[in-house]
Design a protein around this motif. Structure first.
Motif, PDB file in Angstrom:
ATOM      1  N   ILE A   2      63.577  37.432  14.246  1.00 54.72           N
ATOM      2  CA  ILE A   2      63.997  37.049  15.586  1.00 54.72           C
ATOM      3  C   ILE A   2      64.328  38.308  16.370  1.00 54.72           C
ATOM      4  O   ILE A   2      65.216  39.072  15.992  1.00 54.72           O
TER       5      ILE A   2
ATOM      6  N   VAL B  51      57.557  31.679  20.434  1.00 49.89           N
ATOM      7  CA  VAL B  51      58.885  31.630  21.030  1.00 49.89           C
ATOM      8  C   VAL B  51      59.722  30.705  20.160  1.00 49.89           C
ATOM      9  O   VAL B  51      59.459  29.507  20.069  1.00 49.89           O
TER      10      VAL B  51
ATOM     11  N   SER C 149      63.197  28.878  18.341  1.00 46.20           N
ATOM     12  CA  SER C 149      64.101  27.834  18.820  1.00 46.20           C
ATOM     13  C   SER C 149      65.295  28.414  19.572  1.00 46.20           C
ATOM     14  O   SER C 149      66.025  27.685  20.235  1.00 46.20           O
ATOM     15  N   HIS C 150      65.498  29.730  19.466  1.00 44.40           N
ATOM     16  CA  HIS C 150      66.588  30.363  20.219  1.00 44.40           C
ATOM     17  C   HIS C 150      66.112  30.904  21.564  1.00 44.40           C
ATOM     18  O   HIS C 150      66.896  31.458  22.328  1.00 44.40           O
TER      19      HIS C 150
END
Lengths: 261, 261, 261
Positions: free
Chosen positions: C187, C226, C228-229
């Motif tokens: 991430i 992209v 989930s955050h």
């Protein structure tokens, strides 16, 4: 009560819990969040063996290799239980077990869950399944049909997933490994009754004694036993059966019971 | 309140939770389900260090290498606490601690739990201990004696398990490693007071400074400190003490405090 | 409600739970106890992404490499939430997010927690933070200022911790890896919008397709998506992105979006 089961590891389950508790006042109970990763079949085994032990509850179950594809999100009511999951077969074995365990003719109904925007494409646990489970919990399972999130569908049109049934070839039961547990115990699909009266058997040609407790063999030695789920297990006393027998989930497990005992 | 502790990993604890919640409406609190596997002595240490911090509750504790043998299943009442476990010594240290911690003369009583058929031979957590814990919770600890599942026995006739007491030989305290924690910190049975005023000591000949916080030494360096349980610990700042000192549970830990400081 | 998050592994969180439940009758919810060990920055990311999903609660958060040093113990109120933590920056990102998410102008106040003797030098989770969280829960967040354990301080005087903002150099977004999750998904701090309309991009020169779901590439293949955050993630379908891209938390992640698509 609302149970949670997933293959999400950590800390993703916390996001689901936050979403749920923001919407309904539920007693949360974790079943497991390290279900076999991206393996709905093995995960379905564990759901079938654990969920029916619970009192009526909403069960949120997510093992979802198809997240973000067009696979449906579904909810299934079985009597006073409701289950929420991706439509990949994960729920079918436990739904059958719940139906079998319930006296009489429990109401069974399946629903498709609306996937509202903006749902992420990768975390439907947080964005689709948790809100649906919270909504059903808040409303009550007996009023599930009134939920605006849910549209009735035919359960038979949902993806099914069945564990294979062993076949018999003379004195060999041709089975399969369903799952390997956290201890390395190898759980097959062969019913324990097949070992009734048998004192020694083979698994894919590897011999081991049939015993009722692990300590009947020396530490490190192989054994066959009828495990707590009622199936034949290939285990090692104080060791890992998967390594000693060379078995993994999905492998053939041909159990020979014809040896002199 | 009902706490759960075991070495069952996952997802077996969920089966115990389902059984309990089907029988009694309890607040469940997990203590740990990765207690040292099949090691009642190390597990007993953790139970002694955690359970007494809880308010009165029923405590379900299962580390049970003898499952399926003729070892007994027992329940012990200490004041307003009740504990359920296999009779392998697991409970004795925490029972002593609870008795010591309770003002006055708390009622202490031990019971054998009836093992009803059909109990599996390999999962008494689900089939014997969880039902007994639920029954005691539902009835109330003060009425434990009325349970039809339980028969009074003599606590002194239950298996005991005591942690060794260190001995002193000149300027060496001859101790033992009780457990290694999840961080690799090595917890000995040597009381912290033995390091009072000592600035440098040896463990089996390996020297390290005695400090009160990890950051007093450089990352990767060995240290000795009085851990949160009150015992001497052999640790490494941002590293694993078990590897740096070459120590495991059960090992001798001879701590020399006679060096010039 | 009282949530718990730490890097304590097991069974140390049970000690915190016992302390809390001995002092206040709270619904406990575990966020995670395997937050990135001794890494307040990575842990702060997960707190920011999970805690704001919860309804108003007391949040006990401990990732504390400085335990036993003179770093302060703090509590911060944001509206109806209260957070308890070491003063090492762990709380600042989630406090900002909670303030942003709350309508109007929520009351925000910071407090230093008194460290009472005898606190251990190595387990302030049990001895300092859990008692403070229990005290705030018992009293109620709106009456936090009345606690005798707490002294008002200036939030701006607390240690801050900010995630870096990516910069842009032509068609390269110069970002950084914030965390690697349990699945190996990498991430970054690069907002997902940077990939809008991009079909293929590079990360430190390694090319991968930009897709919205993992299954758009073959199992084992790299992808950018992209997450989930809302940030760009470097992943592998049914594999580990950290290994395939050679990335770890804190690494530079230069994302090139200028290739022909």
């Amino acid at each position: 009560m609302l149970t949670l089961a997933s293959d999400f590891g950590t800390p993703y389950p916390a996001a689901m819990k936050g979403v749920i508790l923001s919407r309904t006042d539920a007693q949360l109970v974790d079943i497991a969040h390290d279900l076999p990763r991206q393996d709905p079949r093995a995960a379905a085994f564990w759901l079938r063996e654990t969920i029916p032990l619970f009192p009526p509850a909403v069960h949120l179950t997510v093992v979802d290799p198809g997240v973000g594809t067009d696979r449906r999100a579904i909810a299934v009511r079985v009597g006073d239980h409701a289950l929420v999951a991706p439509d990949n077969g994960l729920l079918r074995p436990v739904v059958r077990r719940l139906a079998d365990d319930t006296d009489g003719d429990p109401p069974i109904a399946a629903y498709e869950i609306a996937v509202n925007d903006p749902a992420s494409t990768t975390f439907h646990g947080r964005d689709v399944f948790a809100p649906a489970a919270a909504e059903i919990h808040e409303r009550g399972v007996d009023r599930i049909a009134e939920s605006g999130l849910l549209s009735p569908i035919d359960l038979d049109a949902c993806v099914d997933l069945r564990f294979p049934t062993p076949t018999r070839d003379g004195e060999t039961i041709c089975g399969e490994v369903l799952v390997v547990d956290d201890f390395g115990n190898v759980i097959t699909n062969v019913p324990g009754a097949e070992l009734s009266g048998v004192r020694r058997a083979t698994v894919n040609g590897v011999a081991a004694p049939v015993v009722d407790t692990f300590d009947r063999v020396d530490p490190g030695d192989r054994l066959l036993t009828v495990g707590s789920h009622g199936f034949v297990e290939c285990d090692v006393n104080q060791g890992r059966g998967d390594e000693a027998f060379g078995l993994a989930a999905g492998d053939t497990a041909d159990i020979g019971v014809g040896g002199a005992d």
